[in-house]
Scaffold this motif. Structure first.
Motif, PDB file in Angstrom:
ATOM      1  N   PHE A  33      36.221  10.895 -23.423  1.00 14.48           N
ATOM      2  CA  PHE A  33      35.310  11.859 -24.053  1.00 14.48           C
ATOM      3  C   PHE A  33      33.867  11.407 -23.859  1.00 14.48           C
ATOM      4  CE2 PHE A  33      33.180  13.633 -27.888  1.00 14.48           C
ATOM      5  CZ  PHE A  33      33.356  14.973 -27.602  1.00 14.48           C
ATOM      6  N   HIS A  34      33.600  10.113 -24.019  1.00 21.69           N
ATOM      7  CA  HIS A  34      32.259   9.550 -23.804  1.00 21.69           C
ATOM      8  C   HIS A  34      31.789   9.825 -22.378  1.00 21.69           C
ATOM      9  CE1 HIS A  34      29.511   6.200 -22.664  1.00 21.69           C
ATOM     10  NE2 HIS A  34      28.955   6.520 -23.810  1.00 21.69           N
ATOM     11  N   THR A  35      32.651   9.592 -21.419  1.00 24.34           N
ATOM     12  CA  THR A  35      32.305   9.828 -20.012  1.00 24.34           C
ATOM     13  C   THR A  35      31.982  11.303 -19.779  1.00 24.34           C
ATOM     14  OG1 THR A  35      33.690   7.977 -19.313  1.00 24.34           O
ATOM     15  CG2 THR A  35      33.138   9.617 -17.629  1.00 24.34           C
ATOM     16  N   CYS A  36      32.769  12.183 -20.369  1.00 20.07           N
ATOM     17  CA  CYS A  36      32.507  13.622 -20.237  1.00 20.07           C
ATOM     18  C   CYS A  36      31.153  13.997 -20.851  1.00 20.07           C
ATOM     19  CB  CYS A  36      33.613  14.429 -20.910  1.00 20.07           C
ATOM     20  SG  CYS A  36      35.219  14.315 -20.101  1.00 20.07           S
ATOM     21  N   MET A  37      30.873  13.439 -22.025  1.00 22.05           N
ATOM     22  CA  MET A  37      29.588  13.730 -22.678  1.00 22.05           C
ATOM     23  C   MET A  37      28.421  13.194 -21.848  1.00 22.05           C
ATOM     24  SD  MET A  37      30.211  15.504 -25.368  1.00 22.05           S
ATOM     25  CE  MET A  37      31.544  16.224 -24.440  1.00 22.05           C
ATOM     26  N   LYS A  38      28.624  12.046 -21.231  1.00 25.75           N
ATOM     27  CA  LYS A  38      27.588  11.459 -20.380  1.00 25.75           C
ATOM     28  C   LYS A  38      27.322  12.367 -19.173  1.00 25.75           C
ATOM     29  CE  LYS A  38      27.239   6.775 -19.621  1.00 25.75           C
ATOM     30  NZ  LYS A  38      27.726   5.515 -19.059  1.00 25.75           N
ATOM     31  N   MET A  39      28.392  12.910 -18.597  1.00 27.24           N
ATOM     32  CA  MET A  39      28.240  13.824 -17.460  1.00 27.24           C
ATOM     33  C   MET A  39      27.523  15.102 -17.891  1.00 27.24           C
ATOM     34  SD  MET A  39      31.886  13.167 -15.529  1.00 27.24           S
ATOM     35  CE  MET A  39      31.897  14.783 -14.847  1.00 27.24           C
ATOM     36  N   LEU A  40      27.871  15.628 -19.057  1.00 25.51           N
ATOM     37  CA  LEU A  40      27.198  16.831 -19.549  1.00 25.51           C
ATOM     38  C   LEU A  40      25.711  16.569 -19.784  1.00 25.51           C
ATOM     39  CD1 LEU A  40      29.793  18.308 -22.074  1.00 25.51           C
ATOM     40  CD2 LEU A  40      29.142  19.222 -19.836  1.00 25.51           C
ATOM     41  N   ALA A  41      25.404  15.383 -20.292  1.00 24.42           N
ATOM     42  CA  ALA A  41      23.995  15.036 -20.514  1.00 24.42           C
ATOM     43  C   ALA A  41      23.237  14.973 -19.193  1.00 24.42           C
ATOM     44  CB  ALA A  41      23.897  13.702 -21.256  1.00 24.42           C
ATOM     45  N   MET A  42      23.899  14.491 -18.142  1.00 21.65           N
ATOM     46  CA  MET A  42      23.232  14.374 -16.839  1.00 21.65           C
ATOM     47  C   MET A  42      22.954  15.724 -16.203  1.00 21.65           C
ATOM     48  SD  MET A  42      24.662  10.976 -14.923  1.00 21.65           S
ATOM     49  CE  MET A  42      26.402  11.241 -15.104  1.00 21.65           C
ATOM     50  N   VAL A  43      23.839  16.701 -16.397  1.00 17.71           N
ATOM     51  CA  VAL A  43      23.639  18.016 -15.780  1.00 17.71           C
ATOM     52  C   VAL A  43      22.983  19.004 -16.746  1.00 17.71           C
ATOM     53  CG1 VAL A  43      25.594  17.727 -14.220  1.00 17.71           C
ATOM     54  CG2 VAL A  43      25.939  18.916 -16.387  1.00 17.71           C
ATOM     55  N   GLY A  44      22.642  18.522 -17.922  1.00 18.59           N
ATOM     56  CA  GLY A  44      22.157  19.373 -19.003  1.00 18.59           C
ATOM     57  C   GLY A  44      20.984  20.263 -18.704  1.00 18.59           C
ATOM     58  N   GLY A  45      20.012  19.821 -17.954  1.00 20.82           N
ATOM     59  CA  GLY A  45      18.783  20.558 -17.736  1.00 20.82           C
ATOM     60  C   GLY A  45      18.956  22.036 -17.478  1.00 20.82           C
ATOM     61  N   GLU A  46      19.607  22.373 -16.390  1.00 24.65           N
ATOM     62  CA  GLU A  46      19.721  23.782 -16.026  1.00 24.65           C
ATOM     63  C   GLU A  46      20.823  24.515 -16.780  1.00 24.65           C
ATOM     64  OE1 GLU A  46      22.186  23.673 -11.901  1.00 24.65           O
ATOM     65  OE2 GLU A  46      20.281  22.554 -11.943  1.00 24.65           O
ATOM     66  N   HIS A  47      21.732  23.768 -17.411  1.00 25.86           N
ATOM     67  CA  HIS A  47      22.847  24.391 -18.130  1.00 25.86           C
ATOM     68  C   HIS A  47      22.794  24.081 -19.624  1.00 25.86           C
ATOM     69  CE1 HIS A  47      24.631  25.163 -14.218  1.00 25.86           C
ATOM     70  NE2 HIS A  47      24.472  23.885 -13.921  1.00 25.86           N
ATOM     71  N   GLU A  48      21.622  23.683 -20.099  1.00 23.58           N
ATOM     72  CA  GLU A  48      21.504  23.183 -21.468  1.00 23.58           C
ATOM     73  C   GLU A  48      22.004  24.173 -22.516  1.00 23.58           C
ATOM     74  OE1 GLU A  48      18.350  21.053 -24.463  1.00 23.58           O
ATOM     75  OE2 GLU A  48      17.593  21.942 -22.631  1.00 23.58           O
ATOM     76  N   ALA A  49      21.645  25.416 -22.411  1.00 19.27           N
ATOM     77  CA  ALA A  49      22.034  26.408 -23.423  1.00 19.27           C
ATOM     78  C   ALA A  49      23.553  26.538 -23.519  1.00 19.27           C
ATOM     79  CB  ALA A  49      21.396  27.761 -23.117  1.00 19.27           C
ATOM     80  N   SER A  50      24.233  26.610 -22.374  1.00 20.78           N
ATOM     81  CA  SER A  50      25.689  26.762 -22.418  1.00 20.78           C
ATOM     82  C   SER A  50      26.369  25.473 -22.880  1.00 20.78           C
ATOM     83  CB  SER A  50      26.234  27.207 -21.058  1.00 20.78           C
ATOM     84  OG  SER A  50      25.936  26.256 -20.067  1.00 20.78           O
ATOM     85  N   ILE A  51      25.800  24.320 -22.525  1.00 18.74           N
ATOM     86  CA  ILE A  51      26.374  23.042 -22.981  1.00 18.74           C
ATOM     87  C   ILE A  51      26.240  22.923 -24.496  1.00 18.74           C
ATOM     88  CG2 ILE A  51      26.050  20.535 -22.957  1.00 18.74           C
ATOM     89  CD1 ILE A  51      25.375  20.818 -19.951  1.00 18.74           C
ATOM     90  N   LEU A  52      25.052  23.224 -25.007  1.00 16.45           N
ATOM     91  CA  LEU A  52      24.838  23.142 -26.452  1.00 16.45           C
ATOM     92  C   LEU A  52      25.737  24.121 -27.199  1.00 16.45           C
ATOM     93  CD1 LEU A  52      20.951  22.739 -26.625  1.00 16.45           C
ATOM     94  CD2 LEU A  52      22.711  20.957 -26.759  1.00 16.45           C
ATOM     95  N   ALA A  53      25.902  25.315 -26.649  1.00 12.34           N
ATOM     96  CA  ALA A  53      26.771  26.311 -27.276  1.00 12.34           C
ATOM     97  C   ALA A  53      28.223  25.848 -27.275  1.00 12.34           C
ATOM     98  CB  ALA A  53      26.645  27.655 -26.552  1.00 12.34           C
ATOM     99  N   GLY A  54      28.634  25.151 -26.229  1.00 10.87           N
ATOM    100  CA  GLY A  54      30.003  24.644 -26.166  1.00 10.87           C
ATOM    101  C   GLY A  54      30.238  23.446 -27.068  1.00 10.87           C
ATOM    102  N   LEU A  55      29.211  22.613 -27.236  1.00 10.23           N
ATOM    103  CA  LEU A  55      29.367  21.409 -28.061  1.00 10.23           C
ATOM    104  C   LEU A  55      29.344  21.703 -29.553  1.00 10.23           C
ATOM    105  CD1 LEU A  55      27.173  18.739 -26.228  1.00 10.23           C
ATOM    106  CD2 LEU A  55      29.670  18.933 -26.266  1.00 10.23           C
ATOM    107  N   LYS A  56      28.543  22.677 -29.951  1.00  8.59           N
ATOM    108  CA  LYS A  56      28.347  22.935 -31.388  1.00  8.59           C
ATOM    109  C   LYS A  56      29.661  23.124 -32.157  1.00  8.59           C
ATOM    110  CE  LYS A  56      24.655  24.526 -34.154  1.00  8.59           C
ATOM    111  NZ  LYS A  56      24.016  23.289 -34.492  1.00  8.59           N
ATOM    112  N   PRO A  57      30.608  23.934 -31.695  1.00  8.50           N
ATOM    113  CA  PRO A  57      31.865  24.074 -32.451  1.00  8.50           C
ATOM    114  C   PRO A  57      32.831  22.901 -32.233  1.00  8.50           C
ATOM    115  CG  PRO A  57      31.876  25.533 -30.546  1.00  8.50           C
ATOM    116  CD  PRO A  57      30.509  24.907 -30.600  1.00  8.50           C
TER     117      PRO A  57
END
Length: 179
Positions: A33-57
């Motif tokens: 899970f940590h590795t997945c979160m790290k990958m999401l953080a790395m690609v976050g810039g252009e996909h930030e809104a969808s990542i944040l929406a997916g993480l919140k719930p």
């Protein structure tokens, strides 16, 4: 999104199944899970809104179980328990650093548990590190990193310092720690 929709619930099932899986297996699920979160953080810039929406719930359930792990007594002789706690701390720190807006409401209840965990490790840390007791175990995880209460104490300090250093979380974290 498809991978997260399949992988994250399964990782959470393993992580939160205290009766079905030993601590070492649960630690490995948390590590993935940590590795997945790290990958999401790395690609976050252009996909930030969808990542944040997916993480919140997704994150409240994880944080509830992080609290259960950190709130239980530290098992000095159980390497799997120590490894699990170390992995939880890595995830909490990463999420606090990279997704502070998502965790700002769910992080403060963990802070007293982090503090209590650190205080409960102090005597063993003093014995094994400060006073250089060579009797300390040199267990390692699957990556070859050392596992022990001294490493847990170091991870706790890093986590607390990192979270307090994250500007959007600083005020909330300071308010949730004991005086």
């Amino acid at each position: 999104a498809r991978i997260g929709g399949t992988l994250f619930p399964e990782l959470f099932r393993v992580f939160s199944s205290q009766e079905a899986f030993p601590a070492a297996i649960r630690a490995r699920a948390c590590s993935v899970f940590h590795t997945c979160m790290k990958m999401l953080a790395m690609v976050g810039g252009e996909h930030e809104a969808s990542i944040l929406a997916g993480l919140k719930p997704l994150l409240p359930g994880w944080f509830e179980w992080f609290g259960k792990v950190l709130g239980s007594p530290v098992q000095e002789s159980d390497v799997g328990d120590i490894w699990l706690r170390m992995e939880v701390l890595k995830v909490v720190r990463l999420l606090g650093d990279d997704f502070p807006r998502v965790v700002s409401d769910i992080l403060p209840p963990l802070m007293p548990l982090l503090w209590n965990c650190m205080v409960s490790c102090q005597a063993v840390y003093d014995r094994d590190v400060v006073f250089c007791n060579d009797g300390a175990a040199d267990d390692v995880d699957s990556e070859g990193d050392r596992i022990g209460l001294d490493m847990l104490a170091a991870e706790l300090l890093e986590c607390l310092m990192g979270l307090v250093g994250t500007r959007p979380l600083r005020k909330q974290i300071k308010a949730s720690l004991p005086q």
